[in-house]
Design a protein around this motif. Structure first.
Motif, PDB file in Angstrom:
ATOM      1  N   GLY A 118     -16.309  10.069   2.524  1.00 37.74           N
ATOM      2  CA  GLY A 118     -16.226  10.868   2.907  1.00 37.74           C
ATOM      3  C   GLY A 118     -18.589  10.637   3.390  1.00 37.74           C
ATOM      4  O   GLY A 118     -19.376  11.045   2.287  1.00 37.74           O
ATOM      5  N   CYS A 119     -18.397  10.876   4.709  1.00 38.15           N
ATOM      6  CA  CYS A 119     -19.623  10.125   4.939  1.00 38.15           C
ATOM      7  C   CYS A 119     -20.295  11.758   4.868  1.00 38.15           C
ATOM      8  O   CYS A 119     -19.221  12.433   5.715  1.00 38.15           O
ATOM      9  N   GLU A 120     -21.266  11.943   5.429  1.00 37.95           N
ATOM     10  CA  GLU A 120     -22.079  13.281   5.370  1.00 37.95           C
ATOM     11  C   GLU A 120     -22.618  14.001   7.030  1.00 37.95           C
ATOM     12  O   GLU A 120     -22.165  14.354   6.753  1.00 37.95           O
ATOM     13  N   ASP A 121     -21.908  12.643   7.317  1.00 38.16           N
ATOM     14  CA  ASP A 121     -21.845  12.513   9.323  1.00 38.16           C
ATOM     15  C   ASP A 121     -20.447  12.537   9.542  1.00 38.16           C
ATOM     16  O   ASP A 121     -20.257  11.461   9.257  1.00 38.16           O
ATOM     17  N   PRO A 122     -19.565  13.924   9.245  1.00 37.16           N
ATOM     18  CA  PRO A 122     -18.371  13.752   9.111  1.00 37.16           C
ATOM     19  C   PRO A 122     -17.824  12.155  11.228  1.00 37.16           C
ATOM     20  O   PRO A 122     -16.781  11.393  10.498  1.00 37.16           O
ATOM     21  N   GLY A 123     -18.858  12.152  11.869  1.00 40.65           N
ATOM     22  CA  GLY A 123     -18.372  11.099  13.500  1.00 40.65           C
ATOM     23  C   GLY A 123     -18.259   9.998  12.755  1.00 40.65           C
ATOM     24  O   GLY A 123     -18.115   9.034  13.494  1.00 40.65           O
ATOM     25  N   LYS A 124     -19.283   9.717  11.173  1.00 41.08           N
ATOM     26  CA  LYS A 124     -18.792   8.185  10.743  1.00 41.08           C
ATOM     27  C   LYS A 124     -17.779   7.175  10.081  1.00 41.08           C
ATOM     28  O   LYS A 124     -17.111   6.413  10.195  1.00 41.08           O
ATOM     29  N   ASN A 125     -16.684   9.333  10.348  1.00 41.75           N
ATOM     30  CA  ASN A 125     -15.506   8.437   9.062  1.00 41.75           C
ATOM     31  C   ASN A 125     -14.395   7.687   9.692  1.00 41.75           C
ATOM     32  O   ASN A 125     -14.144   6.429   9.039  1.00 41.75           O
ATOM     33  N   MET A 128       1.181  -1.261  -0.153  1.00 40.77           N
ATOM     34  CA  MET A 128       0.057   0.292  -0.235  1.00 40.77           C
ATOM     35  C   MET A 128       0.473   1.463  -0.692  1.00 40.77           C
ATOM     36  O   MET A 128       0.618   2.288  -0.606  1.00 40.77           O
ATOM     37  N   GLN A 129       2.360   0.799   0.764  1.00 39.87           N
ATOM     38  CA  GLN A 129       2.602   2.149   0.735  1.00 39.87           C
ATOM     39  C   GLN A 129       3.381   2.671  -0.272  1.00 39.87           C
ATOM     40  O   GLN A 129       4.009   4.347  -0.249  1.00 39.87           O
ATOM     41  N   ASP A 130       4.103   1.564  -1.199  1.00 39.94           N
ATOM     42  CA  ASP A 130       5.132   2.001  -2.219  1.00 39.94           C
ATOM     43  C   ASP A 130       4.493   1.968  -3.436  1.00 39.94           C
ATOM     44  O   ASP A 130       5.441   1.551  -4.174  1.00 39.94           O
ATOM     45  N   SER A 131       3.178   1.072  -3.898  1.00 37.87           N
ATOM     46  CA  SER A 131       3.045   0.934  -4.822  1.00 37.87           C
ATOM     47  C   SER A 131       2.465   2.541  -5.676  1.00 37.87           C
ATOM     48  O   SER A 131       1.827   3.371  -5.028  1.00 37.87           O
ATOM     49  N   PRO A 132       3.203   1.960  -7.278  1.00 36.82           N
ATOM     50  CA  PRO A 132       2.674   3.754  -8.187  1.00 36.82           C
ATOM     51  C   PRO A 132       1.203   3.146  -8.316  1.00 36.82           C
ATOM     52  O   PRO A 132       1.342   4.644  -9.093  1.00 36.82           O
ATOM     53  N   ALA A 133       0.802   2.346  -7.830  1.00 37.93           N
ATOM     54  CA  ALA A 133      -0.754   2.265  -8.983  1.00 37.93           C
ATOM     55  C   ALA A 133      -2.255   1.561  -7.382  1.00 37.93           C
ATOM     56  O   ALA A 133      -0.865   0.810  -6.417  1.00 37.93           O
ATOM     57  N   ALA A 134      -3.057   1.720  -7.837  1.00 40.87           N
ATOM     58  CA  ALA A 134      -4.299   1.178  -7.230  1.00 40.87           C
ATOM     59  C   ALA A 134      -5.748   0.326  -7.278  1.00 40.87           C
ATOM     60  O   ALA A 134      -5.497   1.667  -8.301  1.00 40.87           O
ATOM     61  N   TYR A 135      -6.113  -0.314  -6.771  1.00 43.56           N
ATOM     62  CA  TYR A 135      -7.964  -0.176  -7.053  1.00 43.56           C
ATOM     63  C   TYR A 135      -8.499   0.702  -6.417  1.00 43.56           C
ATOM     64  O   TYR A 135      -8.128   0.378  -5.193  1.00 43.56           O
ATOM     65  N   ALA A 136      -9.164   1.746  -6.853  1.00 47.34           N
ATOM     66  CA  ALA A 136      -9.668   2.549  -5.731  1.00 47.34           C
ATOM     67  C   ALA A 136     -11.257   2.500  -5.845  1.00 47.34           C
ATOM     68  O   ALA A 136     -12.176   1.886  -6.864  1.00 47.34           O
ATOM     69  N   PHE A 137     -11.747   2.487  -4.586  1.00 46.08           N
ATOM     70  CA  PHE A 137     -13.099   1.911  -4.721  1.00 46.08           C
ATOM     71  C   PHE A 137     -13.419   3.880  -3.165  1.00 46.08           C
ATOM     72  O   PHE A 137     -12.989   4.801  -3.580  1.00 46.08           O
ATOM     73  N   ALA A 138     -15.219   3.982  -3.314  1.00 47.64           N
ATOM     74  CA  ALA A 138     -15.808   4.648  -2.927  1.00 47.64           C
ATOM     75  C   ALA A 138     -17.416   4.021  -1.764  1.00 47.64           C
ATOM     76  O   ALA A 138     -17.400   3.948  -2.188  1.00 47.64           O
ATOM     77  N   ILE A 139     -17.001   5.508  -0.926  1.00 49.73           N
ATOM     78  CA  ILE A 139     -18.347   4.857  -0.211  1.00 49.73           C
ATOM     79  C   ILE A 139     -18.634   6.435   0.242  1.00 49.73           C
ATOM     80  O   ILE A 139     -17.692   7.207   1.401  1.00 49.73           O
ATOM     81  N   LEU A 140     -19.426   6.716  -0.030  1.00 48.87           N
ATOM     82  CA  LEU A 140     -19.352   8.524   0.198  1.00 48.87           C
ATOM     83  C   LEU A 140     -21.083   8.850   0.351  1.00 48.87           C
ATOM     84  O   LEU A 140     -21.729   7.847   0.020  1.00 48.87           O
ATOM     85  N   GLY A 141     -21.236  10.282   0.964  1.00 47.40           N
ATOM     86  CA  GLY A 141     -22.406   9.925   1.623  1.00 47.40           C
ATOM     87  C   GLY A 141     -23.507   9.148   2.439  1.00 47.40           C
ATOM     88  O   GLY A 141     -22.345  10.004   3.372  1.00 47.40           O
ATOM     89  N   ARG A 142     -24.143   8.494   2.468  1.00 47.56           N
ATOM     90  CA  ARG A 142     -24.844   8.202   3.556  1.00 47.56           C
ATOM     91  C   ARG A 142     -24.548   7.025   4.649  1.00 47.56           C
ATOM     92  O   ARG A 142     -24.185   7.045   6.293  1.00 47.56           O
ATOM     93  N   CYS A 143     -23.196   6.661   3.826  1.00 42.48           N
ATOM     94  CA  CYS A 143     -22.140   5.656   4.368  1.00 42.48           C
ATOM     95  C   CYS A 143     -23.403   4.237   5.802  1.00 42.48           C
ATOM     96  O   CYS A 143     -22.369   4.228   6.597  1.00 42.48           O
ATOM     97  N   ASP A 144     -23.521   3.880   5.382  1.00 47.15           N
ATOM     98  CA  ASP A 144     -24.463   2.769   5.672  1.00 47.15           C
ATOM     99  C   ASP A 144     -24.120   1.827   5.547  1.00 47.15           C
ATOM    100  O   ASP A 144     -23.319   1.793   5.291  1.00 47.15           O
ATOM    101  N   ALA A 145     -24.837   0.616   6.813  1.00 50.16           N
ATOM    102  CA  ALA A 145     -24.305  -0.875   6.353  1.00 50.16           C
ATOM    103  C   ALA A 145     -24.538  -1.482   5.151  1.00 50.16           C
ATOM    104  O   ALA A 145     -23.495  -1.898   5.210  1.00 50.16           O
ATOM    105  N   MET A 146     -25.289  -0.685   4.269  1.00 52.12           N
ATOM    106  CA  MET A 146     -25.622  -1.558   3.146  1.00 52.12           C
ATOM    107  C   MET A 146     -24.413  -1.443   2.076  1.00 52.12           C
ATOM    108  O   MET A 146     -24.518  -1.821   1.605  1.00 52.12           O
TER     109      MET A 146
END
Length: 202
Positions: A71-78, A27-45
């Motif tokens: 990037g959760c709408e509620d930063p407390g979830k991050n 993770m620390q030295d790879s020149p590339a990565a697969y990227a995903f995202a969890i944004l907004g509600r950040c709920d269990a689903m």
């Protein structure tokens, strides 16, 4: 503009498995990565969907590590969410989703059917990929997609061809028509070359 980086079209030919690498060390030295995202509600689903998608991807023995925008709408979830992602072998990258969604887009594709509250505005958070310049290439995959064959060759193509600025998938989406391809793309599967210059111009 003639100086703009070129775009490539993502193919469907899988390469032979190169073998998995240890995520904690790469993770620390790879020149590339697969990227995903969890944004907004950040709920269990959404979290379960992300974990399922990355689990399926790991079965293809990817050579590059996995990261996820958070990037959760509620930063407390991050914080708690980041700990769970790290436990699953995914490097979390917290972004300020509010800064990227403060100017919601409008148009006929933004609201579906009778649910006028449905919005793609959090999709704008994906633009943060361009700001992750510690990586030379990121291959973003929506968490509702299942990668069934090794696709390291897409990242390797981008690493070997610095003139290619991004690569997009051909999936019949009307936004990839000849008339609109220069301004609209489908970001469900999207390889990008992070660039501060490009990020600031978005």
């Amino acid at each position: 503009m003639s100086s703009a980086p070129a775009a490539a079209v993502l193919g469907s030919h899988a390469r032979p498995n190169a073998g998995a690498t240890d995520a904690s060390s790469s993770m620390q030295d790879s020149p590339a990565a697969y990227a995903f995202a969890i944004l907004g509600r950040c709920d269990a689903m959404l979290e379960a969907q992300l974990i399922a998608s990355t689990t399926i991807l790991n079965r293809t023995r990817p050579r590059f590590p996995l990261i996820s925008l958070v990037g959760c709408e509620d930063p407390g979830k991050n914080a708690a969410l980041c700990r769970r992602l790290q436990h699953a072998g995914i490097r979390p990258v917290v972004i300020d989703v509010g800064a990227l969604t403060s100017k919601p887009c409008r148009g006929k594709y933004w609201d579906f059917g009778r649910n006028k509250n449905y919005s793609f505005r959090h999709t704008m958070g994906k633009l943060a990929l361009w700001n992750l310049t510690r990586y030379q290439v990121l291959l973003f995959i929506d968490s509702d997609a299942a990668v069934l064959r090794n696709v390291d060759h897409i990242i390797e193509m981008m690493l070997g061809r610095p003139e290619v600025g991004h690569a997009v998938a051909v999936d019949g989406c009307p936004t990839l028509s000849a008339a609109a391809a220069s301004s609209q793309i489908n970001t469900g599967v999207w390889a990008v070359r992070p660039s501060q210059t490009a990020y600031r111009s978005l």
